[in-house]
Design a protein around this motif. Structure first.
Motif, PDB file in Angstrom:
ATOM      1  N   MET A   5      68.517  19.500  72.374  1.00  0.00           N
ATOM      2  CA  MET A   5      69.654  20.030  73.123  1.00  0.00           C
ATOM      3  C   MET A   5      69.226  20.571  74.485  1.00  0.00           C
ATOM      4  O   MET A   5      70.013  20.583  75.417  1.00  0.00           O
ATOM      5  N   GLY A   6      67.983  21.004  74.597  1.00  0.00           N
ATOM      6  CA  GLY A   6      67.485  21.492  75.881  1.00  0.00           C
ATOM      7  C   GLY A   6      67.562  20.434  76.978  1.00  0.00           C
ATOM      8  O   GLY A   6      67.698  20.761  78.157  1.00  0.00           O
ATOM      9  N   LEU A   7      67.502  19.166  76.587  1.00  0.00           N
ATOM     10  CA  LEU A   7      67.628  18.085  77.562  1.00  0.00           C
ATOM     11  C   LEU A   7      68.988  18.101  78.246  1.00  0.00           C
ATOM     12  O   LEU A   7      69.120  17.685  79.388  1.00  0.00           O
ATOM     13  N   PHE A   8      69.988  18.579  77.524  1.00  0.00           N
ATOM     14  CA  PHE A   8      71.357  18.486  78.009  1.00  0.00           C
ATOM     15  C   PHE A   8      71.866  19.769  78.652  1.00  0.00           C
ATOM     16  O   PHE A   8      72.979  19.788  79.170  1.00  0.00           O
ATOM     17  N   LEU A   9      71.080  20.837  78.636  1.00  0.00           N
ATOM     18  CA  LEU A   9      71.532  22.084  79.240  1.00  0.00           C
ATOM     19  C   LEU A   9      71.870  21.943  80.727  1.00  0.00           C
ATOM     20  O   LEU A   9      72.901  22.448  81.167  1.00  0.00           O
ATOM     21  N   TYR A  32      73.687  28.949  70.497  1.00  0.00           N
ATOM     22  CA  TYR A  32      73.404  30.337  70.847  1.00  0.00           C
ATOM     23  C   TYR A  32      74.089  30.667  72.173  1.00  0.00           C
ATOM     24  O   TYR A  32      73.646  30.268  73.245  1.00  0.00           O
ATOM     25  N   ALA A  33      75.207  31.367  72.082  1.00  0.00           N
ATOM     26  CA  ALA A  33      76.060  31.634  73.237  1.00  0.00           C
ATOM     27  C   ALA A  33      75.340  32.341  74.388  1.00  0.00           C
ATOM     28  O   ALA A  33      75.576  31.986  75.549  1.00  0.00           O
ATOM     29  N   PRO A  34      74.479  33.355  74.145  1.00  0.00           N
ATOM     30  CA  PRO A  34      73.803  33.994  75.283  1.00  0.00           C
ATOM     31  C   PRO A  34      72.952  33.016  76.107  1.00  0.00           C
ATOM     32  O   PRO A  34      72.868  33.135  77.322  1.00  0.00           O
ATOM     33  N   LEU A  35      72.347  32.038  75.444  1.00  0.00           N
ATOM     34  CA  LEU A  35      71.580  31.041  76.188  1.00  0.00           C
ATOM     35  C   LEU A  35      72.511  30.166  77.019  1.00  0.00           C
ATOM     36  O   LEU A  35      72.231  29.892  78.187  1.00  0.00           O
ATOM     37  N   ARG A 126      60.166  18.222  74.925  1.00  0.00           N
ATOM     38  CA  ARG A 126      60.214  17.790  76.310  1.00  0.00           C
ATOM     39  C   ARG A 126      59.518  16.440  76.536  1.00  0.00           C
ATOM     40  O   ARG A 126      59.084  16.133  77.628  1.00  0.00           O
ATOM     41  N   GLN A 127      59.407  15.646  75.493  1.00  0.00           N
ATOM     42  CA  GLN A 127      58.869  14.288  75.594  1.00  0.00           C
ATOM     43  C   GLN A 127      59.901  13.327  75.016  1.00  0.00           C
ATOM     44  O   GLN A 127      60.224  13.387  73.844  1.00  0.00           O
ATOM     45  N   VAL A 128      60.402  12.449  75.874  1.00  0.00           N
ATOM     46  CA  VAL A 128      61.484  11.540  75.500  1.00  0.00           C
ATOM     47  C   VAL A 128      61.008  10.101  75.653  1.00  0.00           C
ATOM     48  O   VAL A 128      60.322   9.759  76.620  1.00  0.00           O
ATOM     49  N   HIS A 129      61.386   9.281  74.708  1.00  0.00           N
ATOM     50  CA  HIS A 129      61.088   7.855  74.768  1.00  0.00           C
ATOM     51  C   HIS A 129      62.401   7.129  75.049  1.00  0.00           C
ATOM     52  O   HIS A 129      63.398   7.340  74.360  1.00  0.00           O
ATOM     53  N   ILE A 130      62.430   6.286  76.072  1.00  0.00           N
ATOM     54  CA  ILE A 130      63.630   5.528  76.411  1.00  0.00           C
ATOM     55  C   ILE A 130      63.645   4.253  75.572  1.00  0.00           C
ATOM     56  O   ILE A 130      62.831   3.354  75.781  1.00  0.00           O
ATOM     57  N   GLU A 147      58.812  23.808  83.598  1.00  0.00           N
ATOM     58  CA  GLU A 147      59.390  24.693  84.613  1.00  0.00           C
ATOM     59  C   GLU A 147      60.914  24.677  84.576  1.00  0.00           C
ATOM     60  O   GLU A 147      61.558  25.578  85.084  1.00  0.00           O
ATOM     61  N   ASP A 148      61.498  23.622  83.975  1.00  0.00           N
ATOM     62  CA  ASP A 148      62.948  23.528  83.881  1.00  0.00           C
ATOM     63  C   ASP A 148      63.524  24.475  82.824  1.00  0.00           C
ATOM     64  O   ASP A 148      64.717  24.725  82.795  1.00  0.00           O
ATOM     65  N   ASP A 149      62.670  24.989  81.942  1.00  0.00           N
ATOM     66  CA  ASP A 149      63.132  25.959  80.947  1.00  0.00           C
ATOM     67  C   ASP A 149      63.471  27.271  81.629  1.00  0.00           C
ATOM     68  O   ASP A 149      62.884  27.634  82.649  1.00  0.00           O
ATOM     69  N   VAL A 150      64.411  28.008  81.068  1.00  0.00           N
ATOM     70  CA  VAL A 150      64.708  29.351  81.552  1.00  0.00           C
ATOM     71  C   VAL A 150      63.727  30.296  80.866  1.00  0.00           C
ATOM     72  O   VAL A 150      63.713  30.384  79.640  1.00  0.00           O
ATOM     73  N   PRO A 151      62.867  30.973  81.637  1.00  0.00           N
ATOM     74  CA  PRO A 151      61.847  31.832  81.013  1.00  0.00           C
ATOM     75  C   PRO A 151      62.469  32.957  80.180  1.00  0.00           C
ATOM     76  O   PRO A 151      63.506  33.506  80.518  1.00  0.00           O
ATOM     77  N   HIS A 152      61.810  33.260  79.083  1.00  0.00           N
ATOM     78  CA  HIS A 152      62.167  34.387  78.215  1.00  0.00           C
ATOM     79  C   HIS A 152      63.568  34.273  77.626  1.00  0.00           C
ATOM     80  O   HIS A 152      64.185  35.272  77.311  1.00  0.00           O
TER      81      HIS A 152
END
Length: 172
Positions: A5-9, A32-35, A126-130, A147-152
């Protein structure tokens, strides 16, 4: 379980500007709504649908895609077998409703034919195969920078359904 799901944020954040619903159909956990809020997603426009059987799952997904009221529909199709015609119906509904359709299927479905323009497989965080992309190279591994992740910030699925507090409730 690998942060798919992080891919789609980033897409969810951009699509939130359209002020249309973002539907989660048969999600394995409550988002997770706060995220979502930390990433700029309007949690008042998140719709959770929990169909009880396969036919309801397909119907709910098609209606959300076709309606034009959703900017994106995430649907967990699970381990079931789906005919090409069923998947094609969902694809046409997404085109008609101008909706991004993201269908999660089991790893077993990776080599089955499907009408999707883009098919991805998560190999690791964070590793995707097409698997397939229209007019593009297939069989390519893509590594997304951390680096695309939101820290903490917790991951989208960090809290189980029964531990969601009223302040972290997603609109339904």
């Amino acid at each position: 379980g690998m942060g798919a799901m992080g891919l789609f944020l980033p897409a969810m954040e951009n699509l939130s500007e359209q002020e249309r619903w973002q539907a989660f159909i048969a999600p394995p956990y409550t988002p997770y709504a706060p995220l979502l809020a930390a990433r700029g997603v309007d949690t008042q426009k998140v719709l959770l649908v929990h169909p009880k059987e396969r036919e309801e799952l397909l119907w709910s997904t098609e209606q959300a895609l076709r309606s034009g009221t959703c900017s994106v529909v995430f649907s967990w199709l699970g381990n079931g077998e789906y005919r090409y015609a069923e998947l094609r119906r969902l694809q046409l509904a997404a085109a008609r409703g101008n909706t991004l359709a993201v269908l999660f299927r089991s790893q077993d479905a990776a080599h089955q034919h499907a009408p999707a323009a883009l098919r991805l497989q998560m190999n690791a965080y964070r590793q995707v195969h097409i698997l397939k992309q229209r007019s593009g190279i297939q069989g390519v591994d893509v590594y997304l920078p951390p680096e695309d992740d939101v820290p903490h910030q917790p991951q989208l699925w960090e809290l189980p359904k029964d531990e969601i507090t009223p302040t972290s409730r997603v609109a339904s």
